[in-house]
Design an enzyme around this catalytic site. Sequence first.
Site, PDB file in Angstrom:
ATOM      1  CG  HIS A 188      16.104  14.542  26.334  1.00 14.46           C
ATOM      2  ND1 HIS A 188      15.172  13.570  26.649  1.00 14.46           N
ATOM      3  CD2 HIS A 188      16.866  14.706  27.445  1.00 14.46           C
ATOM      4  CE1 HIS A 188      15.373  13.178  27.903  1.00 14.46           C
ATOM      5  NE2 HIS A 188      16.397  13.844  28.405  1.00 14.46           N
ATOM      6  NE  ARG A 236      18.040  15.288  36.479  1.00 19.93           N
ATOM      7  CZ  ARG A 236      18.794  15.360  37.564  1.00 19.93           C
ATOM      8  NH1 ARG A 236      18.279  15.651  38.717  1.00 19.93           N
ATOM      9  NH2 ARG A 236      20.091  15.163  37.498  1.00 19.93           N
ATOM     10  CB  THR A 237      15.872  10.661  31.971  1.00 22.14           C
ATOM     11  OG1 THR A 237      16.221  12.042  31.860  1.00 22.14           O
ATOM     12  CG2 THR A 237      14.961  10.286  30.825  1.00 22.14           C
ATOM     13  CE  LYS A 260      27.991 -13.999  27.261  1.00 16.90           C
ATOM     14  NZ  LYS A 260      26.927 -15.015  27.276  1.00 16.90           N
ATOM     15  NE  ARG A 313      19.200   9.732  28.871  1.00 14.47           N
ATOM     16  CZ  ARG A 313      19.259  10.785  29.686  1.00 14.47           C
ATOM     17  NH1 ARG A 313      20.290  10.948  30.488  1.00 14.47           N
ATOM     18  NH2 ARG A 313      18.291  11.672  29.707  1.00 14.47           N
TER      19      ARG A 313
END
Length: 358
Positions: free
Chosen positions: A169, A86-87, A115, A136
């Site tokens: 959030h 969704r986000t 790496k 996020r």
Amino acid sequence: MRMTEYTWDAYAALPLDTKVELLAQRDGTPFHTLFAQQFNRGILDELGTLATEIRTIAKSRAGMQFLQSLLGHKRAMLYFSQPSSRTFLSFLSACQILGLGTGELRDASTSSEYKGESREDSVRTFSSYFDMIIMRTPEKGLAEHMAWVLSNSERPIPIINAGSGQDQHPTQALLDIYTLQRSFERRGGLRDRTVVFVGDLARGRTVRSLSALLLNYPNIEQVFVAPAPLQIGRDVLDALDAGGVRYRLGDDLASALPNADAVYMTRIQDEWDKEQGESAKIDTSRFHIGVEEMKLLPPDAVLMHPLPRRAEISVEVDHDPRAMYWRQMRNGMWIRAALIATTFGFGRRIHEYYRENL
Ligand code: NCD
């Protein structure tokens, strides 16, 4: 002082209020969006107005062409190292509405971090190609650290926190506030209301951020309904105490529903379990809304959920006019477009277009 005048350790140790001051640009709007506490009432109203203008302008082909011309010269990197549909899609769509080009990285195993590259170097790499990073991560404070790293680099580009750990959030809180504002706008606005939060309040970041934003609205009582081990954190209650806000804690949803104006359901965040099966041991069956519970909710109340949902709201409830979660999700695209436009200083152009053409 500015953020760049602090070492990372000195900056990280500052109280939230001071960080919020340091993050504000001259007109008060955020450059980096890291915390819900960065938004005051003036900015919240401005973003809500802008979101509504954008959604209206976007209805016509000419309007959409105007919007897409605004940021066609900018590119955004979507760096999502934690699951999201969704986000992620909502930010991607918001970028597309404004004409921004996008790149994405969702799986650290396909990046140079695999790496052994440090995250600081990865983020500086993104800043060479992009003009904004939308991020996020499962780590609390990482977006903030990266904002500090970028602000100290030769190419300081804005970061938007799209969810950090269990902590913040901010853009979910923006869309939740926008949804509440729209729900109550013809009924006296977002004031003198009772908002009931239900579910995993200890580990859910959306409730923490929304609780902070609600401090900007007069006389909003906050009620926290959760099983004892998942009750809201002390720091959230301290902020409510400091703001002189009324709140109640409990574990009986049925008794909270008849007085609610808005109910904000959340899922059990068992991905944070410290030992396997920890959440499964908690009886969450009473923190559920089905057709029977909806009978206890006043006819003009709204039912919200940040999604994804599990069993906490029965699908039969989806058709109830008070079920707001699908509209709430769509609101996210518009308010995120408003935030991105504002971050790049294009709010005024949109207001002008709206005034002249609609
Ligand atoms: C929320 C999140 O990621 O915190 N989801 C979302 O962004 N809408 C809520 C959740 O995962 O439960």
